[in-house]
Write a protein that holds these residues in place. Structure first.
Motif, short mmCIF file in Angstrom:
data_model
loop_
_atom_site.label_atom_id
_atom_site.label_comp_id
_atom_site.label_asym_id
_atom_site.label_seq_id
_atom_site.Cartn_x
_atom_site.Cartn_y
_atom_site.Cartn_z
N GLN B 51 0.83 -1.19 0.00
CA GLN B 51 0.00 0.00 0.00
C GLN B 51 0.87 1.25 0.00
O GLN B 51 1.99 1.23 -0.48
N ALA B 52 0.32 2.31 0.60
CA ALA B 52 1.08 3.56 0.65
C ALA B 52 2.28 3.40 1.59
O ALA B 52 2.29 2.54 2.46
N ASP B 53 3.27 4.24 1.39
CA ASP B 53 4.43 4.13 2.26
C ASP B 53 5.11 5.46 2.57
O ASP B 53 5.87 5.55 3.52
N GLY B 54 4.86 6.50 1.80
CA GLY B 54 5.59 7.75 2.00
C GLY B 54 4.95 8.64 3.05
O GLY B 54 3.75 8.86 3.03
N LEU B 55 5.75 9.10 3.99
CA LEU B 55 5.28 10.07 4.98
C LEU B 55 6.02 11.37 4.78
O LEU B 55 7.25 11.43 4.90
N GLN B 56 5.27 12.42 4.44
CA GLN B 56 5.88 13.71 4.22
C GLN B 56 6.05 14.47 5.54
O GLN B 56 5.47 14.11 6.55
N SER B 57 6.82 15.53 5.48
CA SER B 57 7.15 16.28 6.70
C SER B 57 5.91 16.65 7.51
O SER B 57 5.87 16.46 8.72
N ARG B 58 4.90 17.18 6.84
CA ARG B 58 3.73 17.66 7.58
C ARG B 58 3.00 16.50 8.26
O ARG B 58 2.50 16.65 9.38
N SER B 59 2.94 15.36 7.60
CA SER B 59 2.29 14.21 8.24
C SER B 59 3.04 13.81 9.50
O SER B 59 2.42 13.48 10.52
N LEU B 60 4.35 13.86 9.43
CA LEU B 60 5.14 13.52 10.62
C LEU B 60 4.96 14.56 11.72
O LEU B 60 4.94 14.23 12.91
N GLU B 61 4.81 15.81 11.33
CA GLU B 61 4.50 16.85 12.33
C GLU B 61 3.15 16.56 13.00
O GLU B 61 3.00 16.71 14.21
N ILE B 62 2.18 16.17 12.18
CA ILE B 62 0.85 15.88 12.73
C ILE B 62 0.93 14.68 13.67
O ILE B 62 0.37 14.70 14.77
N PHE B 63 1.65 13.65 13.26
CA PHE B 63 1.82 12.49 14.14
C PHE B 63 2.42 12.93 15.48
O PHE B 63 1.99 12.52 16.55
N LYS B 64 3.44 13.76 15.39
CA LYS B 64 4.09 14.24 16.62
C LYS B 64 3.09 14.99 17.49
O LYS B 64 3.13 14.90 18.72
N SER B 65 2.18 15.72 16.86
CA SER B 65 1.23 16.54 17.64
C SER B 65 0.22 15.69 18.39
O SER B 65 -0.44 16.18 19.31
N PHE B 66 0.09 14.43 18.02
CA PHE B 66 -0.78 13.51 18.78
C PHE B 66 0.04 12.64 19.74
O PHE B 66 -0.44 11.62 20.21
N ILE B 121 7.63 4.02 5.24
CA ILE B 121 7.32 2.83 6.03
C ILE B 121 5.99 2.29 5.57
O ILE B 121 5.15 3.05 5.07
N HIS B 122 5.79 0.99 5.74
CA HIS B 122 4.54 0.48 5.14
C HIS B 122 3.34 0.82 6.01
O HIS B 122 3.41 0.94 7.22
N GLN B 123 2.24 0.97 5.28
CA GLN B 123 1.00 1.48 5.87
C GLN B 123 0.51 0.66 7.06
O GLN B 123 -0.10 1.20 7.99
N GLY B 124 0.80 -0.63 7.05
CA GLY B 124 0.33 -1.49 8.13
C GLY B 124 0.86 -1.05 9.48
O GLY B 124 0.14 -1.06 10.48
N LYS B 125 2.11 -0.63 9.54
CA LYS B 125 2.69 -0.15 10.79
C LYS B 125 1.97 1.11 11.25
O LYS B 125 1.65 1.28 12.43
N ILE B 126 1.74 2.01 10.30
CA ILE B 126 1.08 3.27 10.67
C ILE B 126 -0.31 2.98 11.21
O ILE B 126 -0.72 3.56 12.23
N GLU B 127 -1.00 2.04 10.58
CA GLU B 127 -2.35 1.72 11.06
C GLU B 127 -2.29 1.06 12.43
O GLU B 127 -3.20 1.22 13.25
N LYS B 128 -1.21 0.36 12.71
CA LYS B 128 -1.04 -0.21 14.05
C LYS B 128 -0.98 0.89 15.11
O LYS B 128 -1.62 0.82 16.16
N TRP B 129 -0.19 1.94 14.83
CA TRP B 129 -0.08 3.01 15.82
C TRP B 129 -1.37 3.82 15.90
O TRP B 129 -1.75 4.29 16.97
N PHE B 130 -2.05 3.98 14.76
CA PHE B 130 -3.38 4.61 14.79
C PHE B 130 -4.30 3.82 15.72
O PHE B 130 -4.95 4.38 16.60
N THR B 131 -4.35 2.52 15.49
CA THR B 131 -5.24 1.68 16.28
C THR B 131 -4.94 1.81 17.77
O THR B 131 -5.85 1.99 18.60
N GLU B 132 -3.66 1.77 18.10
CA GLU B 132 -3.27 1.83 19.51
C GLU B 132 -3.59 3.20 20.11
O GLU B 132 -4.07 3.31 21.24
N SER B 133 -3.33 4.26 19.32
CA SER B 133 -3.57 5.61 19.83
C SER B 133 -5.06 5.86 20.02
O SER B 133 -5.49 6.42 21.03
N ILE B 134 -5.85 5.42 19.05
CA ILE B 134 -7.31 5.60 19.15
C ILE B 134 -7.84 4.84 20.36
O ILE B 134 -8.67 5.35 21.10
#
Lengths: 720, 720
Positions: B51-66, B121-134
């Motif tokens: 699936q998707a894999d690229g994380l741009q600067s702003r997305s990483l900033e948003i992740f940091k903000s959560f 990084i692959h989308q599955g990892k990101i969804e893992k952290w989403f799931t855990e954070s939610i």
């Protein structure tokens, strides 16, 4: 006690008794290295409020070293993020009018001694990350078994082979309710453990009546007693504690303070005119820990409350002989009342009282840390001291951070059992330094103010009083940081060729080849750039705690001095040969770099050289043909995103023409620095031949490769 | 379809349809703010490879903000740690002899545009952290419900109150096996979704036969369709996609390459002489993603393999009209064979093939992103484009990062429903820019080489070709970083008083009061020092995504200009008054700073001023008397441990005498900059009065305070 022949028996490489910071750190190492390990604790509860809270720089470095970037869970380095990073220490004492005033304000950690500064968080959180990391590293096979009480221990002194199960420990499963710690009042506290220990409580149960099914006989190759100040293991080994039996008594409370004191979010040492001392430790989540010197206040019975009945006067030398105190008289209110007196005219109230205790602990060290290199003790089990410098948890974890990789190497059959003796020689020195430090450091916070008169932060320091203080504090802070623990010559440390700097002996022993890297101490970190992709790394992050030794070759500037690149290529044949130290100590079924990893850090600009211009030993292929891209670094240049200057050669004092070869132990301590020559390479060979076991004659074991590293495409980090 | 009167009915504030990055981000916001939310997905599987894999600067900033420092779990910012941080992009094309050669090597992300650089990084990892954070934010109450298929949707257009449950969605529980995506061959791939969508598969089942107990009628206040390029929600709303229907076809594989190509660990654009283009994306764990332009190669049937049968020639304009391709002919080998050709004379083999797909996606945007401000669409549901710039996941997450806090404010009754209209106006512009950007950026990687001739990294760039390239790439990288998304004037953005810089219109609109802070864009971060404890903070980390607006007062140098401190004190009465914007929009049972937080960043040295010298509004006490220590900062000075210079006034272009007042939205975008005067304060008041709901007349609801923030001593971050 039941006959052992009728009860359950089991086998493990290492048995750890006691699940505190010291035991957890040992379990973490062993889990990381894939060693069959059990860890037991006699208490049924898992998470504490209160307890230890201070994390020094070196402990945070160690946490980081177990937190490689490939791990996608909450690794140990979460502590650095969640803890309160204490920036400053403020000294308060009476001014000329006798009013409490801020006398100075200085950085709490010595600037640039580490990436990490002293930080504070409660022990329960740390144990949570330990638990999670151990579970992840071991694939769920290692977790604390509780409540399990050790009942007897027996060492087979005649065991010859280091893989023999030479220790028998009989353990008993306890009833959960029995193992729950007692509470005084409704608030969690540490009084029982601090003053009485609780061994008796457990052992006074009539264990003969217990059901046989509650017992288990564990056969272990090695046993660690990490069971605290009243260590059962230590007593079984017949090892004493030497030193003073008592100390001044300090009370401790964890609260969210309601106060107008302006420095409550800095570490503070407050010396009141007549009402003793307070130390403030600002914690996570607005919480603050107060350490209060409890004293008998004959002059003011009302405000001292219950305290006068059991406290020795701090200025009274006889206090040291007054013996045990009556813990039932210590209440949070009595402790806070004392703090209130010391902090006048500032107000002190609180909400969220979560823990309290009082300490009356001696400054003591055991003369031995092991028996027969089979059973070891660590942490509070072999050294106790005051809690004021925030050292207890740190030195305890660092004990087993020292022991853990050695046990792993021996259990795997990679190194000889002899190396285990370096645990005592290396750590007993630290423990003795700790006690000496605690004596000195206590003076800073006890008794009459010996406090500087001017602020130091802006460089205004003047006067002899200031100088004396500065010297004591500076030395103390350096020691307390844990970054200068210095291990002497042994099979694992070779300082030959090194020397101290005149007038700066305490700074350590240096090789002229790396004139800023103290031999025997942990290698401090600085930036380096990955040759393959220009990614900046803190070099320490490329030396994670995964059980491997590192041979770091610094070939100097290979562009400006082409002969330096030629020399590097001339290393290829000896390093790739079967008898090379890179190969002979690596089991035949293991990855090529899983025991000793060879890294190259050059001093040319990264774009002036090409990855494939370096010899093959630095970019080896694994059995599937995958190239190792991660072992060649540019030690000079600058980072793209932040324009940070990179010059690790200057940081380490390595000449860019001469170069050097450095051996770093699995615990990050610098084992040896030799010349960047064939002779220097031979010295590396000699280093390893002193204690490693040649694997070429050993049959390949049938065991599977451990599976914990499958996320890295099955590359195990420590062999077999 | 069953009669709705006989099936289960339920209520929720927000229903999210689709659990991809866009849906997860919405759920994260709503969980963080304590909004009753459900998120459903029609597929049964949770983790994807590929699936998707690229994380741009702003997305990483948003992740940091959560990822506030108080959270002790693996927060969203774990992505920055685990992902491969791509440092460089290398351009390869034929040299004068026609041999493939590296033509230039430049930083992949524009230096200093953000703390974070593009990472993969692959989308599955990101969804893992989403799931855990939610899960952590919602106390476990929000988790993806699957497989649940939406069957019908109905909006009550006459619903007057923003709290009405105006949308009905009928959903059906699917059979797990039915909902599992199909696989072609044994390897996971994205072919089915990329080319056909899978709506038909689900809806062609005879749902009339389904058991009534499988159905549920969900009444929601608001609904989000985050259900991908073939969005069911979009179709139900009758919203089109506008733009081109097809594109060149690119194949994608995730492998660990076995290659001697020297830049395989950098992002690379490779243009071969006659064999098309390859883009290399180096991933986590030695994995590499290859994007390969697939083409019909009439000249060489053997090497092109199956590919020629279904691919349009990239240089053939008719390719655009050839319509759908036959996915069954696309295999990993056919894709890799094409790459092999392009990368000659370098060798390419692989292990660890984990995913592959091919894309033939149009560049399209929907003309509307909502219906009646009740049902919204986001992400691929309203814009599709090529995957080459790594934008898809990022823009999709940023869509709902924009919408989420607005839904939270409306559902809580804090802001008027009108603000929801700014979602479309703010994000449709970004989507259109994205399509324009994709058109341009594609040129860089498709067709004939338009590549610079000299290396740029060392400043050697010369020639017009280079300049043109540089300009396109620079603009592209800035856009792609996500950091320059620029929201126009609306109820939530007020650029009055701002102007563009002559000749630099694309840099944004600036107020002369903060001449380096573009209005309507995200506030970029720099260091500031906590007044209370000297702790250095990236200022953005004090503006976390917790649903709050921030009013940041920059009073200038309050030591050098005592009148500036006086003015700050004169703000105390108006700000503490019940009618102050700080109070009137905050529900009566909520913490004082839980809707709007007021921060002060001064320009004096921290040791020159005292915490208690600042007015009370900046250090308010909560209902238990606990002081807020965290709202006053020194914007100048230096850090203790690293001696990092701090001067956020210069970074933001704020005069140290004049000062300024800045309003920052919950998503970090700068809403308004006004003078540091009473008049400026009134403008802040006017800003909020435009869309916030006065809480003084509203009865205190009976609901409990949400419990997710109990670790912070029960201080909720967003009211009620």
């Amino acid at each position: 006690m039941p006959s052992t022949s009728t009860i359950k028996e089991s086998y493990t490489d290492v048995l750890i008794i006691g699940a505190g910071p010291s035991g957890y750190m040992a379990a973490l190492w062993l889990a990381r290295c894939g060693i069959p390990t059990r860890i037991i604790d006699k208490r049924s509860n898992e998470i504490f409020t209160g307890q230890a809270d201070g994390l020094q720089s070196r402990s945070l470095e160690i946490f980081k070293s177990f937190s490689e970037d490939c791990f996608d869970w909450a690794t140990m380095d979460q502590a650095w993020k969640v803890a309160n990073q204490m920036e400053e220490i403020c000294f308060w004492s009476p001014d000329e009018e006798g009013e409490l005033a801020r006398k100075s304000r200085i950085p709490d950690s010595i600037p640039n001694i580490s990436r990490f500064t002293e930080s504070v968080i409660h022990q329960g959180k740390i144990e949570k990350w330990f638990t999670e990391s151990i579970k992840n590293f071991s694939g769920g096979s290692i977790e604390v078994e509780r409540p399990l009480l050790p009942v007897s221990i027996k060492i087979d002194e005649n065991a010859k082979d280091q893989q023999d199960y030479a220790v028998e420990v009989l353990v008993r499963k306890l009833d959960d309710d029995l193992a729950r710690p007692e509470q005084y009042g409704g608030i969690a506290n540490g009084l029982y453990r601090a003053f009485d220990g609780d061994q008796d409580k457990f052992y006074n149960q009539n264990i003969d009546d217990a059901d046989k099914k509650d017992f288990e006989l564990i056969h272990a190759k090695y046993v660690l007693g990490a069971d605290g100040a009243h260590s059962w293991v230590r007593k079984q080994l017949g090892i004493d504690m030497e030193g003073e039996q008592t100390d001044f008594v300090w009370g401790v409370v964890d609260i969210v303070p309601i106060t107008d004191f302006p420095d409550v979010r800095s570490r503070c040492a407050i010396h009141s005119k007549d009402s003793g001392s307070v130390m403030i430790i600002p914690r996570e989540n607005d919480m603050v820990r107060l350490y209060i010197q409890l004293k008998e206040v004959d002059r003011d019975v009302e405000t001292a409350g219950d305290a006068r009945e059991f406290m020795g006067n701090c200025d009274d030398p006889k206090a040291k002989t007054k013996g045990r105190i009556d813990r039932s008289k210590i209440t949070p209110e009595s402790i806070i009342n004392q703090a209130r007196e010391s902090m006048k005219p500032y107000k002190l109230d609180y909400t969220n009282l979560t823990w309290y205790t009082a300490y009356q602990i001696g400054q003591r060290v055991s003369p031995n840390f092991h028996r027969h290199s089979r059973v070891f003790i660590a942490g509070d089990a072999c050294h106790t001291h005051s809690p004021k410098a925030g050292q207890g948890m740190n030195v305890s974890m660092q004990d087993t951070y020292n022991l853990g990789f050695k046990l792993a190497l021996v259990c795997k059959g990679l190194a000889k059992q002899d190396i285990l003796q370096t645990y005592e020689s290396e750590r007993i020195k630290v423990a003795r330094d700790l006690i000496a430090f605690d004596h000195k450091f206590s003076r800073l916070f006890s008794g009459k103010p010996m406090i500087p008169n001017a602020a130091m932060l802006e460089g205004e320091a003047t006067g002899s009083n200031m100088d004396e203080f500065h010297s004591v504090f500076l030395h103390g802070s350096r020691f307390a940081s844990g970054t200068i623990s210095d291990y002497d010559n042994s099979s694992l440390i070779n300082k030959v060729g090194g020397a101290t700097r005149e007038g700066h002996e305490e700074d350590g022993v240096f090789s002229p080849l790396a004139s800023k890297v103290p031999l025997g101490r942990r290698l401090f970190s600085d930036w380096a750039l990955g040759q393959i992709d220009h990614r900046p790394w803190h070099f320490a992050d490329r030396l994670p705690s995964d059980g491997r030794f590192r041979v770091v070759i610094f070939p100097g500037d290979v562009k400006q001095y082409p002969e330096n690149m030629e020399k590097l290529h001339s290393f290829n044949e000896p390093l790739m040969a079967p008898e090379s130290f890179l190969n002979r100590y690596t089991p035949r079924n293991a990855f090529f770099n899983s025991v000793i990893e060879c890294l190259v850090v050059h001093a040319s600009l990264r774009n002036d050289v090409e990855f494939y211009g370096f010899p093959e030993f630095a970019r080896r292929k694994d059995y599937r043909g995958r190239v190792d891209y991660w072992s060649i670094f540019a030690g000079v240049g600058k980072t793209h995103n932040t324009s940070t200057k990179v010059d690790i050669y200057s940081t380490y004092g390595i000449d860019k023409k001469a170069g050097a070869i450095m051996v770093v132990r699995p615990d990050g301590h610098v084992a040896q620095v030799s010349e960047y020559t064939g002779e220097g390479l031979k010295q590396v060979c000699d280093y390893f031949s002193g204690f490693m076991i040649d694997q070429r004659e050993i049959a390949v074991p049938e065991k599977d490769v451990t599976s914990y590293d499958s996320d890295r495409f099955e590359k195990p980090r420590l062999a077999v």
